[in-house]
Write a protein that holds these residues in place. Structure first.
Motif, PDB file in Angstrom:
ATOM      1  N   ASN A 847       0.812  -1.214   0.000  1.00  0.00           N
ATOM      2  CA  ASN A 847       0.000   0.000   0.000  1.00  0.00           C
ATOM      3  C   ASN A 847       0.849   1.269   0.000  1.00  0.00           C
ATOM      4  O   ASN A 847       0.320   2.384  -0.046  1.00  0.00           O
ATOM      5  CB  ASN A 847      -0.926   0.024   1.201  1.00  0.00           C
ATOM      6  CG  ASN A 847      -2.001  -1.039   1.125  1.00  0.00           C
ATOM      7  OD1 ASN A 847      -2.363  -1.483   0.033  1.00  0.00           O
ATOM      8  ND2 ASN A 847      -2.519  -1.446   2.289  1.00  0.00           N
ATOM      9  N   ASN A 848       2.144   1.091   0.149  1.00  0.00           N
ATOM     10  CA  ASN A 848       3.044   2.239   0.182  1.00  0.00           C
ATOM     11  C   ASN A 848       3.430   2.639  -1.256  1.00  0.00           C
ATOM     12  O   ASN A 848       4.598   2.585  -1.646  1.00  0.00           O
ATOM     13  CB  ASN A 848       4.273   1.905   1.011  1.00  0.00           C
ATOM     14  CG  ASN A 848       5.120   3.146   1.304  1.00  0.00           C
ATOM     15  OD1 ASN A 848       4.738   4.274   0.998  1.00  0.00           O
ATOM     16  ND2 ASN A 848       6.298   2.922   1.881  1.00  0.00           N
ATOM     17  N   THR A 849       2.406   2.984  -2.043  1.00  0.00           N
ATOM     18  CA  THR A 849       2.641   3.361  -3.446  1.00  0.00           C
ATOM     19  C   THR A 849       1.873   4.631  -3.725  1.00  0.00           C
ATOM     20  O   THR A 849       0.858   4.955  -3.075  1.00  0.00           O
ATOM     21  CB  THR A 849       2.164   2.249  -4.397  1.00  0.00           C
ATOM     22  OG1 THR A 849       0.769   2.074  -4.225  1.00  0.00           O
ATOM     23  CG2 THR A 849       2.899   0.952  -4.130  1.00  0.00           C
ATOM     24  N   LYS A 850       2.349   5.324  -4.768  1.00  0.00           N
ATOM     25  CA  LYS A 850       1.694   6.576  -5.147  1.00  0.00           C
ATOM     26  C   LYS A 850       0.305   6.313  -5.701  1.00  0.00           C
ATOM     27  O   LYS A 850      -0.648   7.085  -5.453  1.00  0.00           O
ATOM     28  CB  LYS A 850       2.559   7.283  -6.193  1.00  0.00           C
ATOM     29  CG  LYS A 850       2.048   8.658  -6.560  1.00  0.00           C
ATOM     30  CD  LYS A 850       3.005   9.328  -7.527  1.00  0.00           C
ATOM     31  CE  LYS A 850       2.486  10.727  -7.856  1.00  0.00           C
ATOM     32  NZ  LYS A 850       3.397  11.437  -8.794  1.00  0.00           N
ATOM     33  N   LYS A 851       0.188   5.184  -6.427  1.00  0.00           N
ATOM     34  CA  LYS A 851      -1.114   4.848  -6.986  1.00  0.00           C
ATOM     35  C   LYS A 851      -2.132   4.622  -5.891  1.00  0.00           C
ATOM     36  O   LYS A 851      -3.276   5.102  -5.972  1.00  0.00           O
ATOM     37  CB  LYS A 851      -0.953   3.586  -7.857  1.00  0.00           C
ATOM     38  CG  LYS A 851      -2.255   3.146  -8.508  1.00  0.00           C
ATOM     39  CD  LYS A 851      -2.019   1.889  -9.335  1.00  0.00           C
ATOM     40  CE  LYS A 851      -3.352   1.428  -9.964  1.00  0.00           C
ATOM     41  NZ  LYS A 851      -3.182   0.188 -10.765  1.00  0.00           N
TER      42      LYS A 851
END
Length: 861
Positions: A847-851
């Protein structure tokens, strides 16, 4: 006509008329002529009168009212007073043989029975000074009276004879009232005043710790005033009178029963007795009948040497151990020989010798005079002698009252010698004749003046003089002890001269065969650690013993108050000594200190770990999206918050007290400033997304964010600087919280400064809470407004609860409460703000994504 008649009828008729005229001249002025024969009489140029109680009981009064009232013969003969009378006789004979004292003048004496009652003594005194009833014996009126033995009788005599200026010299009247020269100018005595006797008893009570004593006294001036003087002497010395009972001889049986009941029911074990030996004997018999044998008696001089009581074996259980004040004893040279030579042949028809012979030899003298009836005894044969007889009359081992009588005669003789300007023949003037002025020149008023100035040296080499009508106080302290023959004897164990008392305590034998000083107290002395509390409505000698309060001590027995310990000391558990207080502070070694230190260090480690995680993942979207610079600054401030709590642990010092409050205030403001700026940034980002708000973020760039944090923190720094410069915190020894401990704590100094520090922190926390509350519904994954709201709620709740808890916590616990508040609020900020991010970074890295973050943002729009 009378002369012619006498000449006519001749010489025989003259003799008859002379007898009738003599009888008319010998007519008595009252009908109690039987009293005139009871005494000793000898004519002289100057006659000295004497009043001595040869008997101590009058016969019962005739209440039938069938005859005229009169004084009846007295009964109960006493041998001791007869010895006193013989002291007058012996002294007069010595003076008449002395070529230097009253040379050429012969003294006489007229001694009558006073019967220990004032009607008898007053009648005898008036008869003697008027030459009255004994004028038939051709004895002239007396010029001076030696007597009485009783204070009450002496008061009556002095008041009666004072207008006539007749001197009265008492040998046994001790009432202090008689020292008043204005009221009794004609009264003198050869015995000290009761003041000194009562003072001696008061000294004994103080010496042996008798604070609760009873008193029994004769119901007259002697007994009542003696007890009054005792009370005056003991005033202010915590000695109390448990009771005072009086004995009147006319109702002796009732008074003795009442006094015995009082003694039996009282806690007093020491009893003062101011009474005559006959009355004391009846009291002792009643106490013996009731089996009350554990009382210690303090005897007055009236009975402390009574041979009558000493010779009563059935009273030994009570009288053994009696301690008394006695008239000092002194020898009279050759007086023993004089007493043993007393014989009826020298005093034919003497009633007193008749009674002495009956008592001593058990035989009756045949007298031709009226007197007490014989007791059906055989007639004496005339060969009886007092040689070798040991009785009250012949006992000269301790001459006390007898010596006083002897001194009284010599003081009278010296007064006469001075008044009559007597001169004596000396070797240097052999041609000078011895003589005194004629006795017709005796002026009684002048005799009083000369008597006041009498001063001579006794045969014992002592100086004699009158001091306020009395003599300087000298007493023997006597103790009744067992003799070798199984009887009791009077042993001298001490002495009192003036106000100085000396006693050999080891030589005293106490009553009831006890080998220790008797205890006579209403309440036992309070032990150390307690104080006296007087019982309401009772004497000061009756009290309760109350323990001293905490912080107070009494280190002596019988303390009336407890002393407060110095500030740095506290009372021990027994309240008997002050011991240094234990110094208490929150240290690194006690359980609470170790616990709080461990929690603080754990917070520091946790914060560092979070910072490492953020630093390692600083390029990840979630770190960037949450303003990494402010996040690192916040983590640094939280770490400082944890570290500043450690400054509160340990012994407070000047610098630690200043550092801990300043560090606490500044670090928390730094922490809240970072949170406030983060909240403002979040709100600015979302507001800039609205049309027409694109320029809003220009005002909240990185520089403005750092400047805002710096500005908010500087305000706290300025407050702390002013506080520390004007009234800084300092170490304080607080001894008022816990009695046995001194709490070493930091005093805030200026309450206003401390309030401003806390108030500023509260203000920032309230603003943060308000802004975070407004931003709580923004997208979760993109901002932390919701978590800031939770953290601020926890922060505010902790510090709101801190204030009452801090105020009500004693000692080191107040410091612990402050540390706990720091740690709780620090953990609340750390957990609420950084735990969700760490969870995504460490547990949900997908979940540590820009998306993911942008997707949430779009869903939020």
């Amino acid at each position: 006509m009378i002369v012619l008649a006498l000449w006519t009828f001749g010489e025989g008729m003259i003799e008859v008329l002379e007898v009738k005229m003599w009888q008319e001249r010998c007519r008595s002025w009252d009908t109690a002529t039987h009293l005139d024969n009871v005494g000793l009489f000898q004519n002289g140029d100057v006659v000295i009168g004497g009043l001595i109680n040869f008997h101590n009981l009058p016969t019962a009064q005739d209440l039938t009212f069938t005859s005229l009232p009169d004084l009846k013969p007295c009964v109960n003969f006493q041998g001791g007073p007869l010895r006193w009378a013989q002291a007058i006789v012996f002294a007069v004979e010595e003076i008449n043989q002395d070529p230097f004292l009253l040379p050429g003048l012969r003294l006489g004496y007229q001694i009558m029975d006073s019967c220990s009652r004032h009607p008898f003594s007053l009648r005898g005194a008036l008869a003697m000074i008027s030459g009255g009833n004994r004028s038939c014996d051709k004895t002239g009126p007396v010029r001076i009276i030696i007597g009485e033995g009783s204070s009450t009788q002496s008061i009556i005599l002095s008041r009666t004879l004072s207008p006539l200026h007749v001197p009265v010299i008492s040998y046994q009247a001790t009432c202090s009232c008689l020292s008043n020269r204005r009221e009794y100018p004609n009264f003198f005595r050869t015995i000290p005043s009761d003041v000194y006797q009562a003072r001696a008893m008061a000294h004994l009570a103080k010496l042996f710790g008798w604070t609760w004593v009873g008193a029994v006294g004769a119901d007259n001036d002697y007994g009542r005033l003696a007890v009054q003087v005792f009370l005056e002497e003991t005033q202010g010395s915590n000695i109390c009178l448990a009771f005072f009972e009086t004995l009147l001889r006319e109702r002796l049986a009732q008074d003795v029963a009442r006094a015995a009941s009082t003694i039996e029911g009282s806690l007093a074990r020491v009893i003062l007795v101011f009474a005559w030996h006959g009355d004391v004997e009846q009291l002792l018999l009643e106490l013996l009948r009731r089996n009350i044998t554990d009382r210690q008696f303090l005897a007055s001089e009236a009975w402390s040497t009574s041979t009558s009581l000493l010779s009563k074996p059935h009273l030994y259980t009570l009288t053994r151990g009696i301690l008394g004040v006695a008239i000092r004893s002194a020898p009279i040279p050759r007086f023993k020989e004089h007493l043993t030579q007393v014989h009826p042949s020298r005093y034919p028809g003497n009633v007193l010798l008749k009674e002495l012979w009956e008592e001593t030899f058990g035989c009756s003298l045949a007298l031709n005079t009226s007197g007490p009836p014989t007791n059906n005894l055989p007639l004496c044969n005339g060969s009886e002698s007092l040689e070798g007889i040991q009785n009250t009359f012949t006992d000269t081992s301790n001459l006390r009252v007898t010596y006083n009588v002897y001194l009284a005669v010599y003081s009278a003789a010296h007064a006469f010698h001075s008044l009559l300007n007597c001169t004596a023949q000396t070797s240097s003037s052999s041609n000078k004749t011895s003589h005194c002025s004629t006795t017709q020149e005796i002026n009684l008023a002048q005799l009083l003046e000369h008597l006041n100035k009498v001063q001579f040296t006794t045969k014992l080499g002592e100086s004699f003089y009158f001091q306020e009508g009395g003599i300087p106080a000298v007493y023997d302290l006597v103790n009744w002890q067992d003799a070798l023959d199984g009887t009791l004897r009077c042993v001298t164990v001490g002495r009192m001269e003036g106000s100085t008392l000396t006693i050999s305590e080891s030589a005293v034998v106490w009553t009831a065969s006890a080998n220790r000083v008797p205890v006579s107290v209403c309440s036992e002395e309070c032990p150390p650690g307690t104080r006296k509390a007087t019982k309401k409505g009772q004497a000061v000698c009756c009290f309760d013993c109350l323990p001293c309060a905490e912080g107070e001590i009494s280190n002596s027995t019988g303390s009336t108050k407890c002393d407060t310990c110095p500030p740095e000391f506290w009372s021990n558990s027994f309240r008997t000594a002050c011991v240094p207080r234990d110094i208490e502070f929150l240290s690194f070694t006690d359980t609470m200190g170790i616990t709080l230190t461990t929690v603080a260090v754990s917070g520091v480690v946790t914060t560092v770990a979070v910072a490492v995680v953020f630093l390692y993942n600083r390029q990840t979207p979630i770190v960037k999206a949450n303003n990494s610079e402010l996040s690192f600054m916040l983590l640094l401030s939280i770490k400082f918050c944890f570290l500043c709590s450690l400054v509160f642990v340990g012994r407070p010092s000047l610098w630690s007290c200043r550092v801990q409050q300043a560090a606490f205030g500044i670090t928390f403001v730094l922490c809240l400033s970072c949170i406030l700026v983060k909240t403002i940034v979040v709100l600015a980002v979302f507001c800039s997304a609205k049309p027409g708000s694109t320029a809003l973020m220009k005002w909240f760039g990185p520089r403005q964010q750092r400047g805002s944090v710096f500005l908010f923190t500087c305000i706290q720094v300025i407050i702390c600087a002013i506080w520390l410069s004007l009234s800084p915190p300092s170490p304080h020894h607080n001894s008022g919280l816990q009695g046995s401990k001194v709490i070493l704590e930091c005093e805030v100094g200026s309450v206003v400064g401390f309030a401003l520090v806390l108030g500023y922190i509260g203000l920032l926390a309230a603003i943060c809470l308000l802004l975070a509350f407004f931003a709580r519904k923004l997208p979760d994954n993109f901002n932390e407004a919701k978590f800031i709201t939770f953290s601020m709620l926890i922060f505010c709740a902790v510090w709101i609860a801190f204030v009452p808890a801090y105020v009500s916590s004693p000692g080191k616990y107040s410091v612990a409460v402050e540390i706990f508040a720091i740690l709780a609020s620090s953990y609340g900020l750390l957990v609420c703000i950084f735990a969700p991010k760490c969870y995504i970074i460490l547990v949900r890295p997908e979940n540590n994504t820009k998306k993911f973050i942008m997707g949430e943002r779009l869903r939020g729009q």
